[in-house]
Design a protein around this motif. Sequence first.
Motif, short mmCIF file in Angstrom:
data_model
loop_
_atom_site.label_atom_id
_atom_site.label_comp_id
_atom_site.label_asym_id
_atom_site.label_seq_id
_atom_site.Cartn_x
_atom_site.Cartn_y
_atom_site.Cartn_z
N THR A 1 0.78 -1.30 0.04
CA THR A 1 0.02 0.01 0.04
C THR A 1 0.91 1.30 0.12
N THR A 2 0.20 2.18 -0.54
CA THR A 2 1.02 3.56 -0.61
C THR A 2 1.07 3.94 1.03
N GLU A 3 0.10 3.88 1.69
CA GLU A 3 0.31 4.21 3.30
C GLU A 3 1.78 3.64 3.67
N LEU A 4 1.97 2.46 3.69
CA LEU A 4 3.04 1.65 4.11
C LEU A 4 4.31 2.35 3.68
N LYS A 5 4.56 2.34 2.29
CA LYS A 5 5.55 2.82 1.68
C LYS A 5 6.06 4.28 2.16
N VAL A 6 4.78 5.23 2.59
CA VAL A 6 5.19 6.61 2.92
C VAL A 6 5.81 6.55 4.41
N LEU A 7 5.17 5.34 5.10
CA LEU A 7 5.63 5.40 6.55
C LEU A 7 7.04 4.75 6.63
N GLU A 8 7.42 3.80 5.68
CA GLU A 8 8.73 3.27 5.78
C GLU A 8 9.73 4.46 5.17
N GLU A 9 9.34 5.21 4.14
CA GLU A 9 10.21 6.24 3.70
C GLU A 9 10.25 7.45 4.84
N ILE A 10 9.38 7.70 5.58
CA ILE A 10 9.40 8.47 6.76
C ILE A 10 10.57 8.17 7.91
N ALA A 11 10.57 6.61 7.93
CA ALA A 11 11.35 6.06 8.81
C ALA A 11 13.00 6.30 8.32
N ASP A 12 13.06 5.99 7.04
CA ASP A 12 14.18 6.09 6.15
C ASP A 12 14.82 7.64 6.56
N ALA A 13 14.06 8.43 6.00
CA ALA A 13 14.26 9.57 5.99
C ALA A 13 14.78 10.30 7.39
N LEU A 14 14.13 10.00 8.48
CA LEU A 14 14.48 10.36 9.62
C LEU A 14 15.86 9.87 10.22
N ALA A 15 16.01 8.49 9.72
CA ALA A 15 17.44 8.00 10.09
C ALA A 15 18.47 8.76 9.20
N THR A 16 18.24 8.99 8.01
CA THR A 16 19.27 9.70 7.35
C THR A 16 19.57 10.97 8.01
N SER A 17 18.44 11.88 8.77
CA SER A 17 18.64 13.07 9.28
C SER A 17 19.16 12.97 10.64
N GLY A 18 19.37 11.97 11.10
CA GLY A 18 20.05 11.50 12.42
C GLY A 18 19.03 11.59 13.64
N ILE A 19 17.66 11.45 13.40
CA ILE A 19 16.71 11.49 14.48
C ILE A 19 16.25 10.12 14.92
#
Length: 508
Positions: free
Chosen positions: A214-232
């Motif tokens: 689902t698009t929703e799960l993709k959004v959540l996983e990408e949010i998680a990856d993006a926060l990790a990239t940002s050091g949060i």
Amino acid sequence: MVHATTLSSPTIDFGIRYAPTTVSAGTITAEAILARMHTANGVSGPGLSQPLEDLGVKFVRLQWVDFSNFVHCRVLTTSHFYKLLRASRPGVTVAKVVLGIVFLTMVEGFSPAGEYVLVIDLASVRVCGYAPGHAAVFGYFQEKYPIGGKLDVPLCPRTNLRRIIKYAAEGLKTEFLVGFETEFILLTTTKSGIHPPNNHGWSSSRTTGFASGTTELKVLEEIADALATSGIELQMFHSEAAPAQYEVVTGPLPPLEAADALAHTRETIYNIASKHGMRATFVPRLYADSCGNGAHAHISVHPTTGPSPPSESHPSTLTTHESRFLAGLVTHLPSIMAFTLPLPQSYARVKDGIRSGGTWACWGDEHREASVRLTNAHSPQTRHFEVRTVDGTANPYLVLAGLISAGIIGIRDQLELTVEDCGERSGAQLSEAERAEHGITKMLPLDVESARRYLLEDQKIGEVIGEEVVRTYVAVNEASPPQTLGRLRVQQETESEDAAVVRLVESY
């Protein structure tokens, strides 16, 4: 062969221990950035770690958050960013009216004349996981030329929070850690309007919004990856109770860094959702028949002079510092809700009986119907307070300035905690006599007008936060266009109900 061993009594200690000396903001080090600048000048500097170019950064977003919680930025090329760092005061000029303008409305008392310098805070640089090639950095507003020998701008939300934290650390020998829960709803746009892409399913793995592909799960996983990239530090995410509602939980940091991280987390959620053709909204309560979006703040109290002794009134569950902090927080909570719940719609979320904090200034042990929840009461190393009367439309620097100022007053004035744990029932479920017995005497404001009045009338909060900040914030809050959107899903004379909701979602 397995040998039997004597089992000791099970421990009741629970949770991950965090301390001000062990947490990391996850930002790019100033040393790494300055090292590249020195190298560019032909001057040897400390060893390079991860300078911006090595991280693929081409642009730097110099950001600030205004009183209405809108994030603004100036996008700098990295070459110009490094040039600014060589200046005596690295930053860009911004019109002074920036703190008193909402969209195109200039608040009374402000003028289009004059400029501030938005000075770069190198301690706040992060890679933007949601925007490849970009990094973000926050700044402090300073006067372009000294006024009364000072450059600091008291109205600057970051400057003000930094001052309050410094006072607590130096004057009261107390530090704090803050983590946040961020709730939001994902929406899609069709010809018939805006809609949630799935039905609710609180923490359910079988909800359509959590299904693989689902698009929703993709959004959540990408949010998680993006926060990790940002050091949060992202601790977890899950589905919430309203249609297409989700929550991300980020780890504790010192207050200023926590506010920076929260602002960056919200930007990440907005942008990743947009990438997938969705709108993420933090509107406090989008559906009258379902749960709203909160931004619960988790605050722990850390004296720097050694362990605080047990409190006299609650020796098994609170230290003296914690008891006094809680006393100040509960006492002044009605006054600071203008900061934590800034919109008329905010008060549609905090109703009695819907596990959002209720309408009474009270606290309870693991009680989600209390405005302040004491969590991990019997685990001293992880014990903290969850303030539930906060939502995602509030400026995080003002939120923490308000919450910490209230607690500071309790520590400074050595307030006795006269409000008792509300027990199994909520403040609203107790009778008037039972509330009096528990010391629960203050109702929380039920609308933003009352909240603003309480804030203006609280002299002690004004003394800590600053009377000018209070007056200016109230003036800006009154002038904010979202204040004209009316009550939750109520049609205005000049537009349809759906149009009013769209305008609110577009803003928050």
